[in-house]
Design a protein around this motif. Sequence first.
Motif, short mmCIF file in Angstrom:
data_model
loop_
_atom_site.label_atom_id
_atom_site.label_comp_id
_atom_site.label_asym_id
_atom_site.label_seq_id
_atom_site.Cartn_x
_atom_site.Cartn_y
_atom_site.Cartn_z
N UNK A 29 0.89 -1.43 0.11
CA UNK A 29 -0.07 0.03 -0.05
C UNK A 29 0.92 1.27 0.10
N UNK A 30 1.90 1.26 0.95
CA UNK A 30 2.91 2.21 0.79
C UNK A 30 3.41 2.64 -0.68
N UNK A 31 3.82 1.39 -1.14
CA UNK A 31 4.39 1.69 -2.66
C UNK A 31 3.38 2.29 -3.63
N UNK A 32 2.26 1.48 -3.62
CA UNK A 32 0.91 2.07 -4.58
C UNK A 32 0.70 3.50 -4.25
N UNK A 33 0.68 4.12 -2.93
CA UNK A 33 0.40 5.47 -2.62
C UNK A 33 1.46 6.13 -3.20
N UNK A 34 2.54 5.74 -2.99
CA UNK A 34 3.88 6.83 -3.33
C UNK A 34 3.95 6.85 -4.75
N UNK A 35 3.49 6.02 -5.65
CA UNK A 35 3.57 5.77 -7.01
C UNK A 35 2.21 7.02 -7.39
N UNK A 36 1.36 6.96 -6.71
CA UNK A 36 0.20 7.52 -6.98
C UNK A 36 0.50 9.13 -6.77
N UNK A 37 1.15 9.46 -5.52
CA UNK A 37 1.66 10.90 -5.20
C UNK A 37 2.57 11.28 -6.27
N UNK A 38 3.71 10.60 -6.94
CA UNK A 38 4.22 10.97 -7.83
C UNK A 38 3.42 11.47 -9.30
N UNK A 39 2.61 10.52 -9.19
CA UNK A 39 1.78 10.79 -10.73
C UNK A 39 0.93 11.86 -10.51
N UNK A 40 0.43 12.32 -9.30
CA UNK A 40 -0.44 13.52 -9.29
C UNK A 40 0.31 14.79 -8.74
N UNK A 41 1.30 14.69 -8.03
CA UNK A 41 2.06 15.79 -7.62
C UNK A 41 3.61 16.01 -7.91
N UNK A 42 3.91 15.45 -9.09
CA UNK A 42 5.30 15.48 -9.51
C UNK A 42 5.54 16.96 -9.73
N UNK A 43 6.69 17.46 -9.47
CA UNK A 43 7.23 18.73 -9.66
C UNK A 43 6.74 19.74 -8.57
N UNK A 44 6.20 19.10 -7.61
CA UNK A 44 5.91 20.05 -6.19
C UNK A 44 6.92 19.33 -5.20
N UNK A 45 7.08 20.46 -4.13
CA UNK A 45 7.95 20.10 -2.85
C UNK A 45 7.02 19.25 -1.96
N UNK A 46 7.64 18.10 -1.71
CA UNK A 46 6.76 17.10 -0.95
C UNK A 46 7.59 16.80 0.30
N UNK A 47 6.67 16.92 1.33
CA UNK A 47 7.34 16.51 2.98
C UNK A 47 6.48 15.32 3.33
N UNK A 48 7.15 14.78 4.35
CA UNK A 48 6.40 13.45 4.91
C UNK A 48 7.20 13.16 6.28
#
Length: 168
Positions: A97-116
Amino acid sequence: MKTRQGDLIELALGGEFDVIVHGCNCFCRMERGIAAAIKKTFPEAYAGDLATPAGDRAKLGSLSWAEIFRENGKIIVVNAYTQHHWDGIGVIADYDAIRKAMREIRRRFSGLRIGYPKIGAGLARGNWHIIAAIIEEELAGEDHTCVEYAASLPADPEQKSPGTLYQG
């Protein structure tokens, strides 16, 4: 992966991230850990969580989010469904689930500054080395930072820090 110490929420409110991500269970609770602080600070993100079906195992690896407007601009707060429940012994983080979520984060929010925070490695008891490798792979080439929780120190050393409700 960049790593820094601090308070993810304070850094986001200060304009350091466009997107912040935290791991959630599938039951729409947000009552412990950083989720509780996000729920309090960004009720819009909790509303996004409540708009999903509570307890639905099919949510694993998916996202809900809210675009939030504050003094320093827009912040996108992402609820990543990285564990089904919150109770029990052993590891409850779901690495797939973590892998799938991170893949979707990249797809939707690529190019933005991401913090976690250390998603899945706190209350969900996942192995941070495994999780960090998954995040590195899925967010390769993106501007992403793991924020290891450290409370802000007061400007006046005589003043006591109010602390924070969560650990990253």
